[in-house]
Design a protein around this motif. Structure first.
Motif, PDB file in Angstrom:
ATOM      1  N   TYR A 121       0.836  -1.204   0.000  1.00 42.61           N
ATOM      2  CA  TYR A 121       0.000   0.000   0.000  1.00 42.61           C
ATOM      3  C   TYR A 121       0.873   1.258   0.000  1.00 42.61           C
ATOM      4  N   HIS A 122       1.900   1.262   0.827  1.00 44.33           N
ATOM      5  CA  HIS A 122       2.827   2.400   0.919  1.00 44.33           C
ATOM      6  C   HIS A 122       3.500   2.669  -0.430  1.00 44.33           C
ATOM      7  N   CYS A 123       3.898   1.613  -1.113  1.00 46.06           N
ATOM      8  CA  CYS A 123       4.496   1.764  -2.451  1.00 46.06           C
ATOM      9  C   CYS A 123       3.503   2.405  -3.407  1.00 46.06           C
ATOM     10  N   ARG A 124       2.269   1.955  -3.376  1.00 50.43           N
ATOM     11  CA  ARG A 124       1.240   2.510  -4.273  1.00 50.43           C
ATOM     12  C   ARG A 124       0.963   3.980  -3.981  1.00 50.43           C
ATOM     13  N   VAL A 125       0.871   4.338  -2.714  1.00 52.94           N
ATOM     14  CA  VAL A 125       0.606   5.741  -2.360  1.00 52.94           C
ATOM     15  C   VAL A 125       1.707   6.632  -2.912  1.00 52.94           C
ATOM     16  N   PHE A 126       2.951   6.255  -2.711  1.00 52.72           N
ATOM     17  CA  PHE A 126       4.044   7.096  -3.194  1.00 52.72           C
ATOM     18  C   PHE A 126       4.192   7.042  -4.706  1.00 52.72           C
ATOM     19  N   ALA A 127       3.857   5.922  -5.315  1.00 48.42           N
ATOM     20  CA  ALA A 127       3.869   5.853  -6.781  1.00 48.42           C
ATOM     21  C   ALA A 127       2.849   6.826  -7.358  1.00 48.42           C
ATOM     22  N   GLU A 128       1.714   6.939  -6.718  1.00 42.27           N
ATOM     23  CA  GLU A 128       0.644   7.809  -7.207  1.00 42.27           C
ATOM     24  C   GLU A 128       0.847   9.280  -6.856  1.00 42.27           C
TER      25      GLU A 128
END
Length: 183
Positions: free
Chosen positions: A49-56
């Motif tokens: 989830y953390h990876c997705r938030v920062f990717a977005e």
């Protein structure tokens, strides 16, 4: 040097890798440190989830901000370099990702020192970053004794420190960082 878009794409890939095999990574956490499997699965999910938030959101977060009082003034966020990361054993995956993902999203690199009790998890995390496309030294493990911190922090290639652990050790590392690091 990579663009924000390139780093974001790699962070999405990192999330996908975690989501594809959560039980594999959770099992390593359980075997290596004794964490209950349900807690370990949650730790893996939080990392993805953390990876997705920062990717977005990284492009939006790092966009230069104009200062209203002046036509030519703005705040710009630039990478600072290699950040030395020290994490404890109790959440070896989550605490690594919590610090490393925003640092790497911002264009910096991580020199990661996993806790001595979870070396396998450290190797697995480094491999995950590589499989996601971070192959230019953006995430590298260092297996060192705690008394080597001053040597590492005195290296001119180290631009910062992130640490989670005891207050006692934090004070020691803060003094070393103050002695050796400058921007």
């Amino acid at each position: 040097d990579t663009t924000i878009a390139q780093r974001s794409k790699k962070l999405f890939k990192l999330a996908e890798l975690l989501e594809a095999e959560p039980r594999r990574y959770a099992s390593i956490l359980t075997r290596e440190m004794g964490k209950p499997i349900t807690q370990a699965l949650n730790e893996v999910k939080w990392c993805a989830y953390h990876c997705r938030v920062f990717a977005e959101k990284t492009e939006e977060m790092l966009r230069p901000v104009e200062i209203a009082e002046s036509e030519k003034s703005y705040v710009q966020y630039d990478p600072t370099g290699v950040i030395y990361q020290i994490v404890p054993f109790n959440f070896p995956m989550w605490l690594t990702f919590k610090g490393a993902v925003p640092i790497i999203a911002g264009g910096n690199s991580i020199l990661h020192r996993p806790a001595n009790t979870v070396p396998t998890m450290g190797r697995v995390i480094e491999q995950l970053f590589k499989e996601a496309g971070f192959t230019n030294g953006e995430f590298v493990n260092v297996y060192s004794a705690s008394d080597m911190s001053e040597m590492i922090l005195s290296d001119k290639r180290i631009a910062g420190l992130t640490f989670i652990g005891s207050t006692r050790v934090g004070r020691i590392l803060a003094a070393l960082a103050g002695k050796h690091l400058s921007l």
